[in-house]
Design a protein around this motif. Structure first.
Motif, PDB file in Angstrom:
ATOM      1  N   THR A 149       2.696 -16.666  15.196  1.00 60.03           N
ATOM      2  CA  THR A 149       3.836 -16.707  14.152  1.00 60.03           C
ATOM      3  C   THR A 149       4.180 -17.924  13.935  1.00 60.03           C
ATOM      4  O   THR A 149       4.324 -18.749  14.658  1.00 60.03           O
ATOM      5  N   CYS A 150       4.704 -18.210  12.570  1.00 58.09           N
ATOM      6  CA  CYS A 150       5.367 -19.266  12.268  1.00 58.09           C
ATOM      7  C   CYS A 150       6.557 -19.641  13.101  1.00 58.09           C
ATOM      8  O   CYS A 150       7.112 -20.938  13.351  1.00 58.09           O
ATOM      9  N   GLY A 151       7.488 -18.621  13.472  1.00 59.51           N
ATOM     10  CA  GLY A 151       8.799 -18.876  14.015  1.00 59.51           C
ATOM     11  C   GLY A 151      10.050 -19.157  13.380  1.00 59.51           C
ATOM     12  O   GLY A 151      10.868 -19.094  13.639  1.00 59.51           O
ATOM     13  N   ARG A 152       9.543 -19.477  12.037  1.00 64.20           N
ATOM     14  CA  ARG A 152      10.811 -19.919  11.235  1.00 64.20           C
ATOM     15  C   ARG A 152      11.269 -18.931   9.972  1.00 64.20           C
ATOM     16  O   ARG A 152      12.327 -19.123   9.567  1.00 64.20           O
ATOM     17  N   CYS A 153      10.084 -18.019   9.677  1.00 68.15           N
ATOM     18  CA  CYS A 153      10.579 -17.321   8.480  1.00 68.15           C
ATOM     19  C   CYS A 153      11.591 -16.062   8.865  1.00 68.15           C
ATOM     20  O   CYS A 153      12.096 -15.966   9.842  1.00 68.15           O
ATOM     21  N   LYS A 154      11.945 -15.476   7.738  1.00 64.75           N
ATOM     22  CA  LYS A 154      12.887 -14.346   7.826  1.00 64.75           C
ATOM     23  C   LYS A 154      12.496 -13.177   8.964  1.00 64.75           C
ATOM     24  O   LYS A 154      13.196 -12.804   9.669  1.00 64.75           O
ATOM     25  N   TYR A 155      11.039 -12.930   8.720  1.00 69.08           N
ATOM     26  CA  TYR A 155      10.585 -11.871   9.537  1.00 69.08           C
ATOM     27  C   TYR A 155      10.533 -12.496  11.109  1.00 69.08           C
ATOM     28  O   TYR A 155      11.160 -11.575  11.867  1.00 69.08           O
ATOM     29  N   CYS A 156      10.196 -13.668  11.331  1.00 69.31           N
ATOM     30  CA  CYS A 156      10.121 -13.976  12.602  1.00 69.31           C
ATOM     31  C   CYS A 156      11.521 -14.177  13.130  1.00 69.31           C
ATOM     32  O   CYS A 156      11.802 -13.775  14.364  1.00 69.31           O
ATOM     33  N   LYS A 157      12.741 -14.762  12.505  1.00 64.08           N
ATOM     34  CA  LYS A 157      13.748 -14.607  13.025  1.00 64.08           C
ATOM     35  C   LYS A 157      14.478 -13.236  13.079  1.00 64.08           C
ATOM     36  O   LYS A 157      15.705 -13.286  13.650  1.00 64.08           O
ATOM     37  N   VAL A 217       4.885  -9.013  11.211  1.00 66.52           N
ATOM     38  CA  VAL A 217       4.480  -9.187   9.857  1.00 66.52           C
ATOM     39  C   VAL A 217       4.569 -10.389   9.200  1.00 66.52           C
ATOM     40  O   VAL A 217       4.721 -10.587   7.970  1.00 66.52           O
ATOM     41  N   CYS A 218       4.755 -11.590  10.163  1.00 67.83           N
ATOM     42  CA  CYS A 218       4.887 -12.822   9.489  1.00 67.83           C
ATOM     43  C   CYS A 218       3.969 -13.192   8.477  1.00 67.83           C
ATOM     44  O   CYS A 218       2.495 -12.757   8.907  1.00 67.83           O
ATOM     45  N   LYS A 219       3.958 -13.756   7.379  1.00 67.33           N
ATOM     46  CA  LYS A 219       2.861 -14.183   6.528  1.00 67.33           C
ATOM     47  C   LYS A 219       2.267 -15.374   6.826  1.00 67.33           C
ATOM     48  O   LYS A 219       1.005 -15.478   6.428  1.00 67.33           O
TER      49      LYS A 219
HETATM   50 ZN   LIG Z   1       7.135 -16.179  10.534  1.00 67.00          ZN
END
Ligand SMILES: [Zn+2]
Ligand SMILES: [Zn+2]
Length: 343
Positions: free
Chosen positions: A92-100, A106-108
């Motif tokens: 996952t990106c680790g930076r988006c709202k979902y990840c955080k 459900v990270c895009k």
């Molecule tokens: Zn993410």
């Protein structure tokens, strides 16, 4: 290194020699011991519509594995050479709202091992350190290779409170089958399974299912209602993606019931929202991947205490060069979970 590669944009798979990958500063290099063949790998082998859109060849496939760290990038803290590990296949990106906010599943901006980047059907794989899962000493390799699909089942079951509830599982592939002992250990009072394959139905019974039915069995709805005190099951775990199973599951689900949907339908599905969902006051939970890493902790505990419960699901252990045989057995419904000895 020996690797199982999707080379041609057509049905099939190749066993070839390729370069050992070099880990970046944030990655580890893992020597793979055992890998599991997933339904996703079979789709790629068959080169179905989804794979044709998603897969860029050449690609080393596979995402379920256990192995040993043999090289550590310089930014990877807390991981050591020789450590036995598996890994979360969704990067996952680790930076988006979902990840955080704990919703990384459900990270895009997700990249999947063995789908979007080289996978584990090879002697070596590189994985970002953040995705690595150290395996507890008491968990044998054969079980540790299955954290990924077991995690799908765990996520599907644990999204619901199954304690003292009646549970209906539609579809008994490996994930549907894993869900049986997980639901029982979490206190389900009764587990009913609908599955067309006799081979898989027999395994469901071995795993402790209270009743198994063919989808085409006469008076199926009545039989399920009878087994659940006339009200229908409290919880539906939909693992098939099949439109008849989805509609049947929703129709028999108890008023106020809860459903987890994991199976992916091939196209749009017609559902009577008013009668099957709204007036019954049911709650539907979509399930994708695993909670990162909540589900992994749950699987870790399950495998430490109840690992042998999943033995009936592991139907074959093959050598790496027998991978095609594994795919063909899975296609013919003569195998459920096939493990490959890689190194
Ligand atoms: Zn993410
Ligand atoms: Zn998988």
């Amino acid at each position: 290194m020996r690797s199982i590669v999707k080379e041609k944009e057509d049905r099939g798979i190749s066993l070839i020699t390729s370069e050992i990958p070099e880990p970046s500063q944030d990655e580890v290099l893992i020597k793979v011991k055992i890998a599991g063949i997933c339904g996703t790998d079979l789709h790629i082998y068959e080169w179905d519509e989804w794979s044709q859109k998603r897969i860029k060849t050449p690609l080393i496939i596979g995402h379920e594995f256990v192995g040993e760290i043999c090289q550590v990038g310089k930014n990877c803290k807390g991981l050591t050479v020789g450590q036995r590990v598996s890994a979360e296949g969704h990067i996952t990106c680790g930076r988006c709202k979902y990840c955080k906010t704990g919703f990384g599943h459900v990270c895009k901006d997700v990249e999947i091992i063995g789908v979007d980047r080289n996978g584990c059907f090879a002697e070596y794989i590189t994985v970002p350190a953040d995705n690595v899962w150290p395996v507890h000493d008491s968990i044998p390799d054969e079980y540790a290779a299955l954290f990924d699909p077991l995690g799908n089942a765990m996520h599907t079951v644990m999204a619901q409170d199954v304690s003292s509830k009646t549970v209906l599982i539609t579809g008994a592939g490996s994930i549907g089958l894993f869900a049986i002992p997980i639901a029982l250990i979490n206190g389900a009072s009764k587990v009913i399974v609908i599955e067309p394959s006799q081979y898989k139905k027999d395994i469901a019974l071995k795993l402790g299912a209270d009743a198994v039915f063919d989808p085409w069995e006469g008076d199926l709805k009545e039989k399920i209602i009878d087994l659940t005190d006339g009200l229908g099951p409290d919880v539906l775990l939909e693992m098939s993606g099949n439109k008849s199973a989805i509609n049947l599951g929703l129709e028999v689900l108890s008023n106020g019931g809860n459903a987890s949907f994991l199976g992916i339908p091939a196209g749009d599905i017609l559902v009577n929202f008013a009668d099957s969902i709204i007036f019954k006051g049911i709650t539907i939970h979509g399930i994708t991947g695993r909670r990162i890493f909540e589900t992994w902790y749950q699987c870790d505990q399950f495998l430490q205490k109840h690992g042998s419960d999943i033995d009936p699901v592991i139907t074959h252990v093959l050598d790496m060069d027998e991978v095609e045989k594994g795919f063909i057995m899975m296609e013919k419904q003569e195998a459920v979970k096939v493990l490959l000895r890689i190194g």
